[in-house]
Design an enzyme around this catalytic site. Structure first.
Site, short mmCIF file in Angstrom:
data_model
loop_
_atom_site.label_atom_id
_atom_site.label_comp_id
_atom_site.label_asym_id
_atom_site.label_seq_id
_atom_site.Cartn_x
_atom_site.Cartn_y
_atom_site.Cartn_z
N GLY A 1 0.86 -1.17 0.00
CA GLY A 1 0.00 0.00 0.00
C GLY A 1 0.90 1.22 0.00
O GLY A 1 1.84 1.29 -0.78
N ALA B 1 5.25 -2.36 0.15
CA ALA B 1 5.59 -1.51 1.30
C ALA B 1 6.08 -2.37 2.47
O ALA B 1 6.98 -1.97 3.21
CB ALA B 1 4.38 -0.68 1.72
N HIS C 1 8.86 -3.19 -6.87
CA HIS C 1 8.26 -2.89 -8.19
C HIS C 1 9.31 -2.24 -9.10
O HIS C 1 8.98 -1.31 -9.85
CB HIS C 1 7.06 -1.92 -8.04
N GLU D 1 9.05 -7.13 -10.17
CA GLU D 1 7.82 -7.85 -9.83
C GLU D 1 7.97 -9.33 -10.20
O GLU D 1 8.32 -9.66 -11.33
CB GLU D 1 6.63 -7.23 -10.55
#
Lengths: 232, 232
Positions: free
Chosen positions: B89, B122, B158, B193
């Site tokens: 998040g 996160a 990411h 990813e």
């Protein structure tokens, strides 16, 4: 107030500040000297090198550009400047310096009292209420995220539409701005590269060829056409 | 320590945590209950809804998932947990909560004392020395950027390679990480990813199919192949 608040310093296929030249010639037409604030240091460039770059970029528009780091009394330099340019780079670094040197209020006052302002990228981001809609990495810890607040909304420079063909799962820009608005009440303007906001006394308009994306809390995001007043 | 530190919760074309399921079944094989920390609130989702999502995602791996917000004594809950999952998040939101509730040290100690850890996005970023290589927007102001430091380097989740065909002038991820290193000395791992870092006691390895991009200050960035130890 007289300000040009641009999404980016440079658009694809042209050199530094090129696309803004006609606008800047007019904006700075009676400014002999521009005070350049190089604190955002893109790519870690030195204050000296960044000021040289800004000077080169503004060569056809103004007689001389001086870097703020050259002054022993920075508050005085800002207060007395007739024209100020805050360049892009890292917004955290820029805001940290402005707060730690206690220059935020001085800069705001100088712009409000008539210094002609130019901001690009990070230098535009700080015109909003806070720097909290920056795209930058938090490479330093500023004492506050509060910005100049010469606009009563926030800016997201380099605004990017979601790439529908992307397989990447990182948040889109729109998602990030909406996350910001779950916890903050500021309106956000997603300013695409090639767009700028012009403040001409009490008139605030969107300039350039592209529409901007407007995020008002609790509403669907929408497009604002260029050459239109920005008013909420 | 036993930890899975993943770039993302979800890869393109599959559902939440799917690609990690075989790994997580093994990782949590003797964990009855997982304590979920929902503070990063992706898209502003509530703690309840996020915990329900985590619970659904881990259904085939563990018997039950409890959200940290359900406990009146959060420190005790973290200290006693045998398995902990920190979801993705907004990293600023997550780190703010962990600092303000004084949970950062407790969480670190619990992981060091054997709680099996899972982090995504996160939740992985906070395993580094600081959160300063996050991609997130600073939607809230945390009291510090310091993170858990169970790894002695920083993570950029990411991680995205520069798109050479792009006309966008915003900084590439590599440029941002290099700007970070002009002012900070931490090594940074750009975790693509589908990649994750596994901590198995003293052994730290890169897992998944893709290489990771390694940024050591003062060196050219380079690729590290998967199934290799991460050691500097």
């Amino acid at each position: 107030m007289q300000a040009i608040i641009a999404s980016t310093s440079t658009v694809h296929g042209s050199s530094y500040l090129d696309y803004l030249k006609p606008t800047l010639k007019n904006h700075f037409h009676d400014s002999e000297e521009v005070l350049f604030i190089p604190f955002a240091r893109p790519g870690g460039i030195s204050h000296e090198d960044y000021t040289a770059k800004a000077s080169q970029g503004l060569k056809s528009c103004v007689k001389s550009v001086k870097g703020l780091h050259e002054f022993s009394d920075m508050k005085q330099a800002i207060s007395e400047a007739k024209a100020i340019f805050v360049g892009g780079g890292n917004t955290f670094l820029l805001v940290k310096q402005l707060h730690e040197l206690d220059l935020m209020k001085t800069l705001k006052r100088s712009i409000e009292h008539g210094a002609r302002y130019l901001g690009t990228s990070a230098g535009s981001n700080i015109c909003g209420v806070s720097m909290q809609t920056t795209n930058d990495m938090p490479i330093v810890y500023p004492p506050s995220f509060q910005a100049l607040g010469i606009l009563d909304f926030n800016i997201n420079p380099h605004y990017l539409d979601a790439d529908m063909s992307s397989t990447h799962k990182g948040e889109t820009r729109e998602t990030r701005i909406k996350e910001f608005q779950t916890l903050n009440s500021e309106i956000v303007i997603g300013l695409r590269e090639g767009s700028w906001i012009k403040i001409n006394n009490l008139e605030i308009t969107l300039e350039g060829a592209l529409p901007a994306r407007i995020f008002e809390p609790g509403k669907q995001a929408y497009e604002l056409n260029p050459n239109r007043p920005i008013k909420f």
